[in-house]
Design an enzyme around this catalytic site. Structure first.
Site, short mmCIF file in Angstrom:
data_model
loop_
_atom_site.label_atom_id
_atom_site.label_comp_id
_atom_site.label_asym_id
_atom_site.label_seq_id
_atom_site.Cartn_x
_atom_site.Cartn_y
_atom_site.Cartn_z
N HIS A 13 0.81 -1.23 0.00
CA HIS A 13 0.00 0.00 0.00
C HIS A 13 0.83 1.28 0.00
O HIS A 13 0.30 2.36 -0.28
CB HIS A 13 -0.92 0.04 1.22
CG HIS A 13 -1.91 -1.09 1.29
ND1 HIS A 13 -2.79 -1.36 0.25
CD2 HIS A 13 -2.16 -2.02 2.25
CE1 HIS A 13 -3.53 -2.41 0.59
NE2 HIS A 13 -3.17 -2.83 1.79
N ASP A 30 -3.11 -11.07 -1.45
CA ASP A 30 -3.57 -10.47 -0.19
C ASP A 30 -5.04 -10.07 -0.36
O ASP A 30 -5.48 -9.76 -1.47
CB ASP A 30 -2.72 -9.23 0.10
CG ASP A 30 -2.94 -8.64 1.48
OD1 ASP A 30 -2.09 -8.89 2.36
OD2 ASP A 30 -3.94 -7.91 1.67
N HIS A 83 -6.45 -7.45 0.47
CA HIS A 83 -6.56 -6.03 0.09
C HIS A 83 -5.88 -5.78 -1.25
O HIS A 83 -4.83 -6.33 -1.54
CB HIS A 83 -5.87 -5.16 1.15
CG HIS A 83 -6.44 -5.31 2.53
ND1 HIS A 83 -5.89 -6.16 3.46
CD2 HIS A 83 -7.50 -4.71 3.12
CE1 HIS A 83 -6.60 -6.09 4.58
NE2 HIS A 83 -7.59 -5.22 4.40
N ASP A 114 -4.76 -12.88 4.75
CA ASP A 114 -5.99 -12.26 5.26
C ASP A 114 -7.23 -12.59 4.42
O ASP A 114 -8.31 -12.05 4.66
CB ASP A 114 -5.83 -10.74 5.45
CG ASP A 114 -5.04 -10.07 4.33
OD1 ASP A 114 -4.82 -10.73 3.29
OD2 ASP A 114 -4.67 -8.89 4.49
ZN LIG Z 1 -4.06 -7.24 3.43
#
Ligand SMILES: [Zn+2]
Length: 389
Positions: free
Chosen positions: A146, A181, A183, A270
């Site tokens: 990120h 992931d 996200h 996750d």
């Molecule tokens: Zn994540």
């Protein structure tokens, strides 16, 4: 694509794990979900399951990355702010750069943590770029997808992946990035969306229901990079079946068409149904099969940990991932003898793998329908750019 068998030389180093107790000991602060100590739990499991034995494997301790390398991706002004953030004075510039927030706190040792985490991924990139180097390097305390060029966000300060990819492409390597992931890796997207020499594929929970609220299927990159950003959003509640359908419909054909020298991957855990932040319903079954597919598609593979907020599940899934890339099958029977002292509930110990879990009814139908739409969109808008019929 080079097969595992043809590459194998007896006694040669093929699998490297990047690990340091120092890195795993950093603490983002009480109540922060990101816990580097997951990596230590994984190490304990790898030892319990004897997954580090043999001359083909090596554990290395990362050193700090050479600060100059950070500027392959990051802005100098941001790095200055990050380096100085630990001095104890809180400035507006820090806040503007995303530092000192709830997600990206300034904690004791932050700069050292950043340098060593990025140092591990960079060391992996260097090793994997050598002709005689290992086939796989895994840095569990890496994968900060990120972080932007000039700001921190989403628990990420330094984008070790973007730095490594820039370094590898600068040496003429053809790099594909795969992000599983939960996200969306928005920092990587922003770094490479305009380039056709790096393929960025991300499968993640839809931005309709989770941070960073982006990564939709329509975003396929821009300019020269059109078709080289591939987003596969998955609807919340999706299970292994839905996930594997979407992943396997898109990723193998596009990787085979792109023909990378090196795959850089984020294998955040996750997506698991017991994760504290994600809303998908994956089990170890879907996760392990996905990692095995990535491994099979990768001539060389630089793996990073990324997210994962259920400590025991994350350590278990990464253990399965390491076994997968080493071509090993961990056997639960031996590990169970030690018991669950270290990991809490007895029911969680003694096994790495989950029982199957599938969603049903209306929810399942909607998840599948969404996934089919995503796959159809990619087949229509992205596949032709790669000459896939
Ligand atoms: Zn994540």
């Amino acid at each position: 694509m080079m097969s595992e068998a043809s590459e194998h030389k007896d006694g040669a180093l093929r699998h490297v794990l990047v690990y340091s107790d120092r890195l795993a000991s950093y603490d983002f602060g009480h109540g922060h979900p990101f816990k580097p100590s997951r990596a230590r739990q994984m190490m304990e499991l790898l030892n319990r399951y004897s997954l580090l034995d043999g001359p083909d494997k090596l554990v290395i301790v990362p050193g700090p990355i050479d600060e100059e390398l950070l500027y392959l991706f990051h802005d100098r002004a941001y790095i200055d702010i990050l380096r100085n953030s630990e001095r104890g004075e809180f400035t507006m510039k820090m806040l503007e750069a995303g530092l000192g927030t709830e997600d990206c706190p300034v904690f004791p040792g932050l700069w050292d943590f950043c340098l060593h985490a990025a140092g591990g991924t960079h060391r992996g990139a260097m090793m994997i770029a050598e002709d005689a180097g290992p086939r796989v390097v895994f840095n569990p305390v890496g994968g900060f997808h990120h972080a932007g060029a000039g700001h921190a966000e989403g628990f990420c300060y330094i984008n070790d992946l973007a730095v490594a990819i820039e370094w590898l492409t600068g040496r003429g390597r053809r790099v594909a990035y795969i992000d599983i992931d939960v996200h969306f890796g928005n920092g990587i997207r922003d770094a490479f969306a305009g380039r056709s020499d790096v393929l960025c594929v991300s499968i993640h929970e839809s931005g309709m229901s989770i941070y960073p609220w982006s990564g939709f299927v329509e975003d396929i990159g821009e300019g020269e990079g059109r078709g080289y950003t591939v987003n596969i959003p998955i609807m919340e509640a999706s299970d292994d079946e839905v996930y594997l359908y979407a992943f396997e419909s898109v990723v193998p054909p596009i990787l085979q068409a792109f023909r990378p020298d090196i795959v850089v991957a984020v294998i955040g855990a996750d997506t698991h149904r017991e994760d504290l932040l994600g809303h998908l319903n994956l089990t170890s079954i879907g996760y392990e099969r996905t990692v095995r597919t990535i491994n099979a598609l990768s001539p060389r593979l630089l793996l990073t940990g990324g997210g994962g907020y259920n400590m025991y599940k994350t350590a278990s899934l990464w253990t399965l991932a390491w076994a997968a890339v080493c071509g090993l099958e961990p056997v639960d029977a031996y590990a169970g003898l030690i018991g669950g002292m270290m990991y809490g509930p007895e029911s969680q110990s003694g096994t790495l793998r989950d029982q199957p879990y599938l969603v049903s009814g209306n929810t399942k139908d909607r998840c599948f329908e969404y996934a089919r739409d995503m796959v159809a969109s990619i087949k229509k808008n992205v596949f032709p750019i790669h000459g896939i019929g």
